[in-house]
Design a protein around this motif. Structure first.
Motif, PDB file in Angstrom:
ATOM      1  N   ASN A 147       0.834  -1.190   0.000  1.00 37.16           N
ATOM      2  CA  ASN A 147       0.000   0.000   0.000  1.00 37.16           C
ATOM      3  C   ASN A 147       0.870   1.240   0.000  1.00 37.16           C
ATOM      4  O   ASN A 147       1.370   1.654   1.020  1.00 37.16           O
ATOM      5  N   PRO A 194      -3.503  -0.474  -3.867  1.00 36.36           N
ATOM      6  CA  PRO A 194      -3.939   0.925  -3.973  1.00 36.36           C
ATOM      7  C   PRO A 194      -2.765   1.866  -4.191  1.00 36.36           C
ATOM      8  O   PRO A 194      -1.841   1.913  -3.398  1.00 36.36           O
ATOM      9  N   SER A 217       0.108   4.461  -0.576  1.00 35.04           N
ATOM     10  CA  SER A 217      -0.867   5.526  -0.825  1.00 35.04           C
ATOM     11  C   SER A 217      -0.238   6.914  -0.793  1.00 35.04           C
ATOM     12  O   SER A 217      -0.818   7.863  -1.303  1.00 35.04           O
TER      13      SER A 217
HETATM   14  C1  LIG Z   1      -3.566   2.265   2.588  1.00 36.07           C
HETATM   15  O1  LIG Z   1      -2.995   3.225   3.491  1.00 36.07           O
HETATM   16  C2  LIG Z   1      -3.847   4.312   3.775  1.00 36.07           C
HETATM   17  C3  LIG Z   1      -3.094   5.291   4.669  1.00 36.07           C
HETATM   18  O2  LIG Z   1      -1.865   4.813   5.052  1.00 36.07           O
HETATM   19  C4  LIG Z   1      -5.120   3.809   4.457  1.00 36.07           C
HETATM   20  O3  LIG Z   1      -5.976   4.899   4.682  1.00 36.07           O
HETATM   21  C5  LIG Z   1      -5.804   2.791   3.543  1.00 36.07           C
HETATM   22  O4  LIG Z   1      -6.905   2.245   4.221  1.00 36.07           O
HETATM   23  C6  LIG Z   1      -4.847   1.673   3.172  1.00 36.07           C
HETATM   24  N1  LIG Z   1      -5.491   0.791   2.205  1.00 36.07           N
HETATM   25  C7  LIG Z   1      -5.373  -0.533   2.241  1.00 36.07           C
HETATM   26  C8  LIG Z   1      -6.141  -1.291   1.213  1.00 36.07           C
HETATM   27  O5  LIG Z   1      -4.699  -1.100   3.075  1.00 36.07           O
END
Ligand SMILES: *[C@@H]1O[C@H](CO)[C@@H](O)[C@H](O)[C@H]1NC(C)=O
Ligand SMILES: *[C@@H]1O[C@H](CO)[C@@H](O)[C@H](O)[C@H]1NC(C)=O
Ligand SMILES: *[C@@H]1O[C@H](CO)[C@@H](O)[C@H](O)[C@H]1NC(C)=O
Ligand SMILES: *[C@@H]1O[C@H](CO)[C@@H](O)[C@H](O)[C@H]1NC(C)=O
Ligand SMILES: *[C@@H]1O[C@H](CO)[C@@H](O)[C@H](O)[C@H]1NC(C)=O
Ligand SMILES: *[C@@H]1O[C@H](CO)[C@@H](O)[C@H](O)[C@H]1NC(C)=O
Ligand SMILES: *[C@@H]1O[C@H](CO)[C@@H](O)[C@H](O)[C@H]1NC(C)=O
Ligand SMILES: *[C@@H]1O[C@H](CO)[C@@H](O)[C@H](O)[C@H]1NC(C)=O
Ligand SMILES: *[C@@H]1O[C@H](CO)[C@@H](O)[C@H](O)[C@H]1NC(C)=O
Ligand SMILES: *[C@@H]1O[C@H](CO)[C@@H](O)[C@H](O)[C@H]1NC(C)=O
Length: 390
Positions: free
Chosen positions: A274, A300, A276
């Motif tokens: 992840n 993501p 993000s």
């Molecule tokens: C990815 O990371 C973000 C923030 O670090 C978080 O909000 C999100 O839920 C995460 N997504 C997954 C699929 O783990």
């Protein structure tokens, strides 16, 4: 210009390497001290308690003043007279660009803001004595010579010497400035390696060393600078692979390694987990290769720009790229991609720029691309695609 008369110039001309502390400079350094002392005697009566407490402050200031006058003396061209307020007749805190400490951070001069003032000359090593400095900004001037020794500036948080003509190496002991948050030495003429101990800068948020001639590899120790958000190392001669460790920086937002001599693939850490935080991944004009993994984009990713142009990437464009729905720029031009343009590229609802020029792509251009309403720039030339954009 008051304060930088002929005596200072004569002193400066007598040496090339910024060695400002020879005997010859002593008389010039004494004069301001004497002026300062007489100002003191005028402004407060001898022996009063109030006076002795302010003498302490002014003594600190006078050390800083000496360092700053040394700095001014090393400036050979100040055509806009930006430093005309820099003389002993003006209180130190009234000098242009000089920020004094307030009650919150008692001590000496706290900031030096001299951005974009067409100053040229060398940067005097005397700045290394301003131990209360938190911000040193000489961005976009004509400074030459080497980076002065700043390793004693323990409070320094912001250092911008970018867009000058500084030569030589980045001193390893600069990593002694452990409070640095922003370090920019970009667009100079620096050579040598990124200091291997750069990871000692554990508070670093922004590292900008682009536009020099730095060689060697990207130090894996950067992972210790765990707060890093922006890394700009573009336009250098960095070689080796992109260290996995960069992908482990939790808040990394902008990684720009464009125009170096990097080889190998894109580390999994940059896309597999992840990620993000990552918004801009700019790796163009290197010697990166291999296929792009078919799961690029499955996890993501909030990428807004992905630039892999002018490398040696091969194989198919993964359909999973279409999952990166927030992209506004995708540049895969000048590589060796084969096969069809994935129809998933029609998912790029916000795409503004798509460049697939000069690959070995074939087949029809997918009709889905017709749905890219925000596309302003599309280049698919120099491939073997069937004509007729839908
Ligand atoms: C990815 O990371 C973000 C923030 O670090 C978080 O909000 C999100 O839920 C995460 N997504 C997954 C699929 O783990
Ligand atoms: C010395 O510095 C202090 C704060 O750092 C400032 O209040 C004072 O005005 C300065 N004195 C002179 C002579 O510049
Ligand atoms: C520098 O200052 C000049 C005017 O003196 C201005 O035109 C230019 O935009 C400034 N550049 C930067 C990068 O601030
Ligand atoms: C001093 O700097 C200005 C502005 O950069 C430039 O136009 C001028 O030619 C310089 N003068 C000398 C003597 O180098
Ligand atoms: C810095 O300060 C030290 C001690 O106060 C002094 O000996 C030295 O000459 C100064 N260096 C510069 C470059 O001003
Ligand atoms: C590094 O900083 C320490 C203070 O934290 C100082 O004592 C030491 O001299 C500095 N080292 C260099 C190389 O400047
Ligand atoms: C820091 O490194 C530079 C370049 O290697 C050297 O010239 C300087 O003396 C060093 N400073 C200290 C305080 O060790
Ligand atoms: C880098 O080195 C090349 C010569 O090898 C030179 O032409 C170029 O101007 C240098 N660039 C910088 C930013 O120092
Ligand atoms: C990075 O951190 C590790 C573990 O905390 C430490 O062993 C290493 O010396 C650090 N490297 C640098 C360059 O600070
Ligand atoms: C990453 O950013 C978040 C939000 O700004 C902050 O709370 C967190 O401390 C940062 N993490 C690191 C390792 O700097």
């Amino acid at each position: 210009m008051e304060g930088s008369g002929p005596p200072f110039r004569a002193i400066r001309r007598s040496k090339d390497q910024g060695g400002l502390l020879t005997c010859a400079s002593q008389p010039a350094r004494l004069a301001p001290i004497l002026t300062l002392l007489s100002l003191l005697l005028i402004s407060c009566g001898v022996g009063s308690i109030r006076c002795s407490s302010s003498t302490t402050t002014i003594h600190d200031n006078s050390t800083d003043m000496m360092s700053l006058l040394d700095f001014k003396r090393a400036i050979t061209n100040d055509s806009s007279q930006a430093l005309r307020s820099w003389h002993v007749g003006v209180p130190l805190c009234g000098w242009k660009g000089v920020v004094c400490s307030g009650p919150k951070h008692p001590g000496g001069v706290m900031g030096l803001n001299l951005r974009n003032l067409s100053l040229s000359g060398t940067i005097s090593p005397s700045l290394g004595n301003l131990t209360f400095l938190r911000r040193l900004d000489l961005f976009s001037n004509g400074f030459t010579g080497e980076i002065p020794p700043l390793s004693r500036l323990q409070r320094l948080e912001y250092l911008d010497l970018g867009y000058n003509s500084l030569r030589g190496i980045i001193p390893d002991n600069l990593t002694n400035c452990s409070n640095l948050r922003d370090l920019s030495l970009s667009r100079n003429l620096l050579i040598g390696e990124v200091p291997s101990g750069i990871g000692r800068l554990s508070n670093l948020v922004s590292l900008q060393l682009g536009g020099n001639n730095l060689t060697g590899e990207i130090p894996p120790s950067l992972k210790n600078s765990s707060q890093l958000e922006n890394i700009w190392l573009a336009d250098n001669k960095l070689a080796g692979t992109i260290p996995d460790e960069l992908g482990k920086l939790p808040n990394l937002s902008d990684l720009d390694l464009d125009a170096n001599q990097l080889s190998g693939g894109i580390p999994e850490t940059l896309y597999k987990y992840n990620r993000s935080s990552l918004q801009y991944l700019t790796l163009g004009s290197n010697m990166l290769g291999k296929t792009l993994p078919s799961n690029f984009g499955d996890t993501p990713l909030n990428l807004e720009a992905l630039e892999l142009e002018d490398n040696n990437f091969e194989g198919h464009l993964p359909a999973s790229l279409g999952n990166i729905s927030g992209l506004f720029l995708l540049d895969m031009s000048f590589n060796n991609f084969v096969g069809q343009v994935p129809s998933s590229f029609g998912n790029f609802g916000t795409l503004d720029y798509l460049n697939l020029r000069q690959n070995n792509l074939s087949g029809f251009i997918p009709i889905e691309l017709g749905g890219l309403k925000l596309l302003n720039h599309l280049d698919m030339s120099d491939n073997s695609l069937q004509s007729g954009v839908p």
